[in-house]
Scaffold this motif. Structure first.
Motif, PDB file in Angstrom:
ATOM      1  N   PHE A   1       0.835  -1.194   0.000  1.00 37.13           N
ATOM      2  CA  PHE A   1       0.000   0.000   0.000  1.00 37.13           C
ATOM      3  C   PHE A   1       0.875   1.251   0.000  1.00 37.13           C
ATOM      4  O   PHE A   1       1.979   1.252   0.535  1.00 37.13           O
ATOM      5  CB  PHE A   1      -0.893   0.031   1.250  1.00 37.13           C
ATOM      6  CG  PHE A   1      -1.699  -1.210   1.460  1.00 37.13           C
ATOM      7  CD1 PHE A   1      -2.855  -1.436   0.736  1.00 37.13           C
ATOM      8  CD2 PHE A   1      -1.298  -2.159   2.401  1.00 37.13           C
ATOM      9  CE1 PHE A   1      -3.606  -2.586   0.939  1.00 37.13           C
ATOM     10  CE2 PHE A   1      -2.043  -3.307   2.611  1.00 37.13           C
ATOM     11  CZ  PHE A   1      -3.207  -3.521   1.872  1.00 37.13           C
ATOM     12  N   ASP A   2       0.332   2.315  -0.573  1.00 36.05           N
ATOM     13  CA  ASP A   2       0.968   3.626  -0.491  1.00 36.05           C
ATOM     14  C   ASP A   2       0.384   4.344   0.720  1.00 36.05           C
ATOM     15  O   ASP A   2      -0.740   4.847   0.676  1.00 36.05           O
ATOM     16  CB  ASP A   2       0.723   4.426  -1.768  1.00 36.05           C
ATOM     17  CG  ASP A   2       1.372   5.809  -1.722  1.00 36.05           C
ATOM     18  OD1 ASP A   2       2.118   6.086  -0.753  1.00 36.05           O
ATOM     19  OD2 ASP A   2       1.132   6.614  -2.653  1.00 36.05           O
ATOM     20  N   ASN A   3       1.143   4.368   1.797  1.00 37.07           N
ATOM     21  CA  ASN A   3       0.676   4.972   3.046  1.00 37.07           C
ATOM     22  C   ASN A   3       1.211   6.383   3.249  1.00 37.07           C
ATOM     23  O   ASN A   3       1.051   6.957   4.326  1.00 37.07           O
ATOM     24  CB  ASN A   3       1.090   4.102   4.241  1.00 37.07           C
ATOM     25  CG  ASN A   3       0.476   2.721   4.191  1.00 37.07           C
ATOM     26  OD1 ASN A   3      -0.628   2.545   3.689  1.00 37.07           O
ATOM     27  ND2 ASN A   3       1.190   1.726   4.701  1.00 37.07           N
ATOM     28  N   HIS A   4       1.905   6.910   2.253  1.00 34.57           N
ATOM     29  CA  HIS A   4       2.536   8.225   2.354  1.00 34.57           C
ATOM     30  C   HIS A   4       3.591   8.247   3.465  1.00 34.57           C
ATOM     31  O   HIS A   4       3.791   9.260   4.130  1.00 34.57           O
ATOM     32  CB  HIS A   4       1.495   9.325   2.586  1.00 34.57           C
ATOM     33  CG  HIS A   4       0.400   9.331   1.556  1.00 34.57           C
ATOM     34  ND1 HIS A   4       0.608   9.647   0.233  1.00 34.57           N
ATOM     35  CD2 HIS A   4      -0.927   9.006   1.656  1.00 34.57           C
ATOM     36  CE1 HIS A   4      -0.524   9.551  -0.436  1.00 34.57           C
ATOM     37  NE2 HIS A   4      -1.475   9.153   0.403  1.00 34.57           N
ATOM     38  N   ASP A   5       4.208   7.084   3.678  1.00 35.00           N
ATOM     39  CA  ASP A   5       5.344   6.995   4.580  1.00 35.00           C
ATOM     40  C   ASP A   5       6.300   5.955   4.010  1.00 35.00           C
ATOM     41  O   ASP A   5       6.158   5.541   2.856  1.00 35.00           O
ATOM     42  CB  ASP A   5       4.916   6.664   6.021  1.00 35.00           C
ATOM     43  CG  ASP A   5       4.268   5.284   6.144  1.00 35.00           C
ATOM     44  OD1 ASP A   5       4.262   4.510   5.151  1.00 35.00           O
ATOM     45  OD2 ASP A   5       3.769   4.963   7.241  1.00 35.00           O
ATOM     46  N   LYS A   6       7.289   5.551   4.789  1.00 31.41           N
ATOM     47  CA  LYS A   6       8.305   4.614   4.303  1.00 31.41           C
ATOM     48  C   LYS A   6       8.094   3.195   4.843  1.00 31.41           C
ATOM     49  O   LYS A   6       9.012   2.374   4.792  1.00 31.41           O
ATOM     50  CB  LYS A   6       9.703   5.105   4.713  1.00 31.41           C
ATOM     51  CG  LYS A   6      10.034   6.525   4.260  1.00 31.41           C
ATOM     52  CD  LYS A   6      10.166   6.619   2.753  1.00 31.41           C
ATOM     53  CE  LYS A   6      10.632   8.020   2.350  1.00 31.41           C
ATOM     54  NZ  LYS A   6      10.744   8.144   0.880  1.00 31.41           N
ATOM     55  N   SER A   7       6.927   2.903   5.377  1.00 26.58           N
ATOM     56  CA  SER A   7       6.705   1.584   5.986  1.00 26.58           C
ATOM     57  C   SER A   7       6.836   0.481   4.946  1.00 26.58           C
ATOM     58  O   SER A   7       6.399   0.618   3.803  1.00 26.58           O
ATOM     59  CB  SER A   7       5.328   1.534   6.647  1.00 26.58           C
ATOM     60  OG  SER A   7       4.302   1.808   5.705  1.00 26.58           O
ATOM     61  N   LYS A   8       7.448  -0.632   5.369  1.00 23.81           N
ATOM     62  CA  LYS A   8       7.706  -1.764   4.488  1.00 23.81           C
ATOM     63  C   LYS A   8       7.273  -3.066   5.165  1.00 23.81           C
ATOM     64  O   LYS A   8       7.174  -3.149   6.384  1.00 23.81           O
ATOM     65  CB  LYS A   8       9.210  -1.867   4.177  1.00 23.81           C
ATOM     66  CG  LYS A   8       9.831  -0.633   3.520  1.00 23.81           C
ATOM     67  CD  LYS A   8       9.439  -0.503   2.076  1.00 23.81           C
ATOM     68  CE  LYS A   8      10.383   0.429   1.318  1.00 23.81           C
ATOM     69  NZ  LYS A   8      10.410   1.801   1.869  1.00 23.81           N
TER      70      LYS A   8
END
Length: 246
Positions: free
Chosen positions: A180-187
């Motif tokens: 997902f594109d969460n507008h952060d860098k989470s992986k």
């Protein structure tokens, strides 16, 4: 052999209470439990984490801040504003202590709705308790360690909780893939998170923060979820049915 069993048991018990009780229960309230079981798992968290016991209250507040400010300068533990994992966790420690000692007032949206047991919190955070647990680990190794290199595992016992946090927050926001594109860098760092019990599905969790199963794709295995499902079936906890997704 006894030392390795002890190390693995400590690793996974500490990991379980961190993801099950501190994260999914204290911070997110993904399920409910009665007063007896809340106290039971509170005490079990103290015993399992030992010298690195983390306050459910302080953990919950910092974790809610982490979601609100993910990978920005206000994130308590983003790897993108620290030069290495040690400095990231040192920053986290300072924020954690400020919250724990009531030196700062958290925003209202981050406060409340977490388990509180002041006696156990005072004991768990006291230097005598931390040294006592550390001494227990050392004595256990003196009695059962067969090789000198086994003593190199002792620092991990002393700092088990922060080490788990460092792995999750550093790797989970730097390495892996995104669903997902969460507008952060989470992986998502692993397909089967045998290392941190599901915590390395950070991208999934930041998109669906109230989903009790951190795996989303059929091939993503969150090993803590079957335990939670079993506890629900046994009546020890009660999943919030509206939030359960398979």
């Amino acid at each position: 052999m006894i030392i390795l069993i002890f190390f693995v048991a400590h690793w996974y018990l500490s990991l379980f209470v961190q993801t099950f009780y501190l994260h999914r229960y204290a911070a997110h309230k993904m399920f409910t439990m009665n007063a007896f079981w809340e106290k039971f798992f509170f005490l079990f968290t103290y015993i399992s984490q030992g010298s690195s016991f983390l306050s459910p209250r302080a953990y919950a507040i910092l974790h809610r801040m982490h979601h609100a400010f993910s990978d920005t300068e206000r994130d308590p533990h983003s790897p993108h504003f620290s030069s290495n994992a040690f400095t990231m966790m040192w920053k986290t420690k300072n924020i954690y202590n400020d919250v724990l000692k009531h030196r700062v007032e958290p925003e209202m949206r981050f406060d409340g709705n977490y388990p509180v047991w002041r006696l156990v919190e005072r004991i768990g955070d006291h230097w005598i308790s931390r040294i006592a647990w550390g001494t227990f680990y050392v004595v256990f190794y003196i009695y059962f360690a067969e090789y000198w290199w086994m003593y190199l595992l002792l620092p991990v016992h002393f700092l088990m909780g922060p080490i788990h946090g460092a792995i999750v927050n550093w790797s989970g926001h730097k390495y892996g893939y995104q669903n997902f594109d969460n507008h952060d860098k989470s992986k998502n760092s692993l397909f089967f998170d045998f290392l941190t019990g599901g915590e390395l599905f950070q991208n999934n969790h930041h998109k669906l923060p109230n989903r009790v199963n951190f795996g989303v794709k059929w091939w993503e295995v969150d090993p803590t979820y079957p335990v939670i499902w079993t506890l629900d079936k046994l009546g020890i906890i009660k999943l919030k049915k509206a939030r359960v997704q398979s």
